[in-house]
Scaffold this motif. Structure first.
Motif, PDB file in Angstrom:
ATOM      1  N   PRO A 157       0.806  -1.235   0.000  1.00 11.14           N
ATOM      2  CA  PRO A 157       0.000   0.000   0.000  1.00 11.14           C
ATOM      3  C   PRO A 157       0.834   1.278   0.000  1.00 11.14           C
ATOM      4  CG  PRO A 157      -0.107  -1.123   2.135  1.00 11.14           C
ATOM      5  CD  PRO A 157       0.541  -2.074   1.190  1.00 11.14           C
ATOM      6  N   ARG A 158       2.103   1.171   0.299  1.00  8.89           N
ATOM      7  CA  ARG A 158       2.972   2.352   0.300  1.00  8.89           C
ATOM      8  C   ARG A 158       3.586   2.614  -1.075  1.00  8.89           C
ATOM      9  NH1 ARG A 158       6.254  -0.076   5.377  1.00  8.89           N
ATOM     10  NH2 ARG A 158       5.800  -1.916   4.084  1.00  8.89           N
ATOM     11  N   PHE A 159       3.448   1.698  -2.010  1.00  9.59           N
ATOM     12  CA  PHE A 159       4.150   1.774  -3.294  1.00  9.59           C
ATOM     13  C   PHE A 159       3.778   3.021  -4.090  1.00  9.59           C
ATOM     14  CE2 PHE A 159       4.044   0.820  -7.895  1.00  9.59           C
ATOM     15  CZ  PHE A 159       5.402   0.701  -8.117  1.00  9.59           C
ATOM     16  N   LEU A 160       2.493   3.267  -4.306  1.00 13.57           N
ATOM     17  CA  LEU A 160       2.068   4.378  -5.165  1.00 13.57           C
ATOM     18  C   LEU A 160       2.504   5.729  -4.604  1.00 13.57           C
ATOM     19  CD1 LEU A 160      -1.509   3.252  -6.259  1.00 13.57           C
ATOM     20  CD2 LEU A 160       0.605   3.233  -7.598  1.00 13.57           C
ATOM     21  N   ALA A 161       2.382   5.894  -3.297  1.00 14.76           N
ATOM     22  CA  ALA A 161       2.804   7.159  -2.690  1.00 14.76           C
ATOM     23  C   ALA A 161       4.314   7.345  -2.826  1.00 14.76           C
ATOM     24  CB  ALA A 161       2.386   7.194  -1.226  1.00 14.76           C
ATOM     25  N   PHE A 162       5.063   6.248  -2.678  1.00 17.86           N
ATOM     26  CA  PHE A 162       6.529   6.306  -2.815  1.00 17.86           C
ATOM     27  C   PHE A 162       6.913   6.724  -4.233  1.00 17.86           C
ATOM     28  CE2 PHE A 162      10.570   4.292  -3.900  1.00 17.86           C
ATOM     29  CZ  PHE A 162      11.392   4.767  -2.888  1.00 17.86           C
ATOM     30  N   VAL A 163       6.311   6.092  -5.219  1.00 15.98           N
ATOM     31  CA  VAL A 163       6.616   6.401  -6.617  1.00 15.98           C
ATOM     32  C   VAL A 163       6.238   7.839  -6.948  1.00 15.98           C
ATOM     33  CG1 VAL A 163       5.980   5.882  -9.002  1.00 15.98           C
ATOM     34  CG2 VAL A 163       6.480   4.017  -7.398  1.00 15.98           C
ATOM     35  N   GLU A 164       5.092   8.280  -6.462  1.00 20.09           N
ATOM     36  CA  GLU A 164       4.657   9.646  -6.735  1.00 20.09           C
ATOM     37  C   GLU A 164       5.622  10.661  -6.138  1.00 20.09           C
ATOM     38  OE1 GLU A 164       0.734  12.547  -6.051  1.00 20.09           O
ATOM     39  OE2 GLU A 164       0.707  10.445  -5.418  1.00 20.09           O
ATOM     40  N   ALA A 165       6.189  10.336  -4.985  1.00 19.17           N
ATOM     41  CA  ALA A 165       7.084  11.271  -4.295  1.00 19.17           C
ATOM     42  C   ALA A 165       8.452  11.368  -4.956  1.00 19.17           C
ATOM     43  CB  ALA A 165       7.235  10.846  -2.840  1.00 19.17           C
ATOM     44  N   TYR A 166       8.944  10.255  -5.546  1.00 17.39           N
ATOM     45  CA  TYR A 166      10.359  10.223  -5.958  1.00 17.39           C
ATOM     46  C   TYR A 166      10.609   9.943  -7.436  1.00 17.39           C
ATOM     47  CZ  TYR A 166      11.100  10.099  -0.929  1.00 17.39           C
ATOM     48  OH  TYR A 166      11.095  10.409   0.409  1.00 17.39           O
ATOM     49  N   SER A 167       9.615   9.532  -8.210  1.00 18.09           N
ATOM     50  CA  SER A 167       9.886   9.107  -9.584  1.00 18.09           C
ATOM     51  C   SER A 167      10.419  10.225 -10.478  1.00 18.09           C
ATOM     52  CB  SER A 167       8.615   8.515 -10.210  1.00 18.09           C
ATOM     53  OG  SER A 167       7.583   9.485 -10.269  1.00 18.09           O
ATOM     54  N   GLY A 168      10.139  11.462 -10.146  1.00 19.65           N
ATOM     55  CA  GLY A 168      10.627  12.561 -10.963  1.00 19.65           C
ATOM     56  C   GLY A 168      11.835  13.276 -10.398  1.00 19.65           C
ATOM     57  N   ASP A 169      12.385  12.741  -9.290  1.00 23.74           N
ATOM     58  CA  ASP A 169      13.425  13.521  -8.591  1.00 23.74           C
ATOM     59  C   ASP A 169      14.498  12.622  -7.967  1.00 23.74           C
ATOM     60  OD1 ASP A 169      14.871  15.406  -7.238  1.00 23.74           O
ATOM     61  OD2 ASP A 169      13.145  16.387  -6.318  1.00 23.74           O
ATOM     62  N   PRO A 170      15.544  12.254  -8.713  1.00 20.73           N
ATOM     63  CA  PRO A 170      16.615  11.435  -8.150  1.00 20.73           C
ATOM     64  C   PRO A 170      17.434  12.166  -7.090  1.00 20.73           C
ATOM     65  CG  PRO A 170      17.168  12.122 -10.385  1.00 20.73           C
ATOM     66  CD  PRO A 170      15.749  12.517 -10.159  1.00 20.73           C
ATOM     67  N   VAL A 171      17.400  13.490  -7.097  1.00 18.40           N
ATOM     68  CA  VAL A 171      18.082  14.247  -6.046  1.00 18.40           C
ATOM     69  C   VAL A 171      17.383  14.014  -4.705  1.00 18.40           C
ATOM     70  CG1 VAL A 171      18.660  16.561  -5.212  1.00 18.40           C
ATOM     71  CG2 VAL A 171      18.954  15.993  -7.648  1.00 18.40           C
ATOM     72  N   LYS A 172      16.080  14.145  -4.710  1.00 15.26           N
ATOM     73  CA  LYS A 172      15.288  13.885  -3.502  1.00 15.26           C
ATOM     74  C   LYS A 172      15.441  12.432  -3.063  1.00 15.26           C
ATOM     75  CE  LYS A 172      10.517  14.391  -1.811  1.00 15.26           C
ATOM     76  NZ  LYS A 172       9.111  14.715  -2.206  1.00 15.26           N
TER      77      LYS A 172
END
Length: 508
Positions: free
Chosen positions: A11-26
């Protein structure tokens, strides 16, 4: 026992991807919990762009390996069914450096605030990483950079595809073009990293002809070690003092070598060798050496060269850097048979105190070496096609030939090599100023191209200069001469005879 959830089922997968998929710095800062430099941030930000083409020419210690490792994890962890390909010419080195970094990142992630994702990935010994339960469609793979592997990578397509080529300057244009041409979808990315070792090839073009500054699509970075917080002041000083101008560009400044640096040294430097005079004081603990490169003696192009020199010091920079005075060149000919050379050079060294003989052991030279050893003389056999022994030289040079020739050239430039006889000056200056130099392979090691290759520009075997370069081999150790012995007397006698000859030359 409840069935373990797959990565995408958590259940944490989608939120994780949304938070980091566009930002390798973050991703680096929050998932790995690390501090990154401005250079690393610029690299990661550039790669994050859709259909990015990024090329990095880098000096030492800029954090390039960490950046690649972070991108590998960011790409596989944040992009469903993504494919990541790593390629290089030296796969063993890739496994020893990059895959080590990927494994360290795995542990950092496990200990971080998103440690739950770590158990969904496995790293295998064959240089692959995969998402458990999606092994055939969601993975990282390593391939050696050749036509076969390039075609295989180019034949696989995915919406999310990242290809990373390390030490890209050493990869053939054919491989690079094949990989670049295969990335056709919006989220297909290509990253090249390398020390900038040559002014040609696909990697060079990404910084010049096809860079964004020339209207192309490649964003080119030059990462200098001086701008990196990971390079200590002590290391920077040591590198700067040790390297020549070209190495400073390639290994420190992240710049391509100068066109004028295709030779070890210039004709101007070669001529200056005859202007130095004495560079070793008589009261210093120098040693004597008789150095010889061996030819067959049957009228062929190659010649046997014999050089007698004073030698002191063991370093390649600083106060203990090696200094050499070539006192006399008693022999340079193709008319002495190889089986007569050993008695000749033994006689030449007979009056020298604690003399060391240095003889090329390749080909016919092996017999000369055996004869010198049978006469109970101190001998160094030269086999300079083999790798260096010292760690610092092994990382810097392809083999002993490159080490000796480069350090002889460095000594010439720094005033640590003097030739005190005018015999064969034209040959010496011609040979010493035309030795080609290249950078090759992982770590941008210096190499001397094979004799007869185009880089030699028609120059034959540099026998005379070879004999001088033997004196700079890392494994040549001299024995200090006894100053009240015949060695000093012979040196003074040679000098006096030369001065007398010049004084009465017009009367002869």
């Amino acid at each position: 026992m409840a069935k373990k959830l797959l990565y995408t089922e958590d259940p944490r997968f989608l939120a994780f991807v949304e938070a980091y998929s566009g930002d390798p710095v973050k991703f680096a800062r929050e998932v790995q919990n690390v501090v990154i430099s401005d250079q690393q941030e610029a690299l990661l930000t550039c790669v994050a762009g859709s259909r990015s083409r990024t090329s990095v020419a880098s000096g030492h210690s800029t954090g390039k390996t960490f950046s690649i490792g972070n991108l590998v994890w960011w790409h596989i962890a944040c992009h469903e069914n993504s494919l990541t390909f790593l390629t290089a010419n030296d796969m063993d080195q890739l496994k020893a450096t990059l895959w080590k970094e990927i494994a360290l990142a795995h542990e950092r992630i496990r200990r971080g605030p998103h440690g739950w994702i770590a158990d969904h990935f496995e790293i295998l010994a064959d240089g692959t990483m995969r998402v458990i339960g999606f092994e055939k469609v969601w993975f990282v793979e390593s391939k050696t950079a050749n036509d076969k592997s390039a075609n295989k990578m180019a034949g696989r397509h995915a919406e999310w595809l990242l290809i990373i080529a390390d030490e890209a300057a050493t990869i053939s244009d054919n491989v690079m073009s094949t990989l670049n041409g295969a990335l056709s979808e919006t989220h297909n990315r290509f990253l090249l990293t390398s020390q900038p070792i040559k002014n040609a090839g696909f990697f060079w073009r990404t910084h010049n002809e096809i860079s964004t500054s020339q209207g192309g699509e490649w964003v080119a970075f030059e990462f200098s070690s001086f701008d990196s917080p990971w390079a200590s002041d002590e290391s920077l000083k040591e590198w700067w003092d040790t390297y020549d101008d070209d190495e400073r560009n390639v290994r420190i400044l992240g710049k391509f070598p100068q066109d004028s640096a295709k030779h070890m040294m210039s004709l101007r430097v070669a001529n200056a060798l005859y202007e130095k005079g004495r560079i070793i004081r008589e009261d210093e603990p120098y040693g004597w050496a008789v150095s010889s490169d061996i030819a067959s003696g049957e009228g062929l192009r190659d010649k046997t060269a014999v050089v007698i020199a004073r030698v002191i010091g063991y370093g390649d920079y600083g106060p203990d850097a090696r200094r050499v005075e070539v006192v006399v060149i008693p022999l340079f000919t193709n008319n002495i048979r190889s089986n007569s050379v050993a008695p000749y050079i033994i006689e030449e060294g007979r009056e020298l105190s604690n003399v060391t003989y240095i003889v090329d052991s390749g080909g016919l030279g092996i017999n000369v070496c055996q004869d010198v050893e049978d006469a109970d003389k101190i001998l160094l056999r030269v086999n300079w096609g083999i790798p260096c022994w010292q760690k610092k030289n092994k990382e810097r040079y392809l083999n002993l030939r490159a080490q000796a020739m480069h350090q002889a050239a460095q000594a010439a430039k720094q005033g640590r090599l003097s030739i005190m006889t005018l015999d064969h000056k034209r040959t010496m200056t011609s040979q010493s100023s035309r030795i080609p130099k290249e950078f090759t392979g992982h770590g941008s090691r210096i190499t001397v191209p094979p004799k007869g290759s185009p880089q030699w520009e028609g120059l034959g075997s540099p026998d005379l200069w070879d004999a001088v370069c033997f004196l700079f081999l890392e494994n040549f150790q001299y024995i200090p001469a006894e100053k009240n012995g015949n060695a000093t007397e012979k040196s003074l006698l040679d000098t006096a005879e030369a001065e007398a000859e010049d004084l009465f030359r017009d009367l002869m």
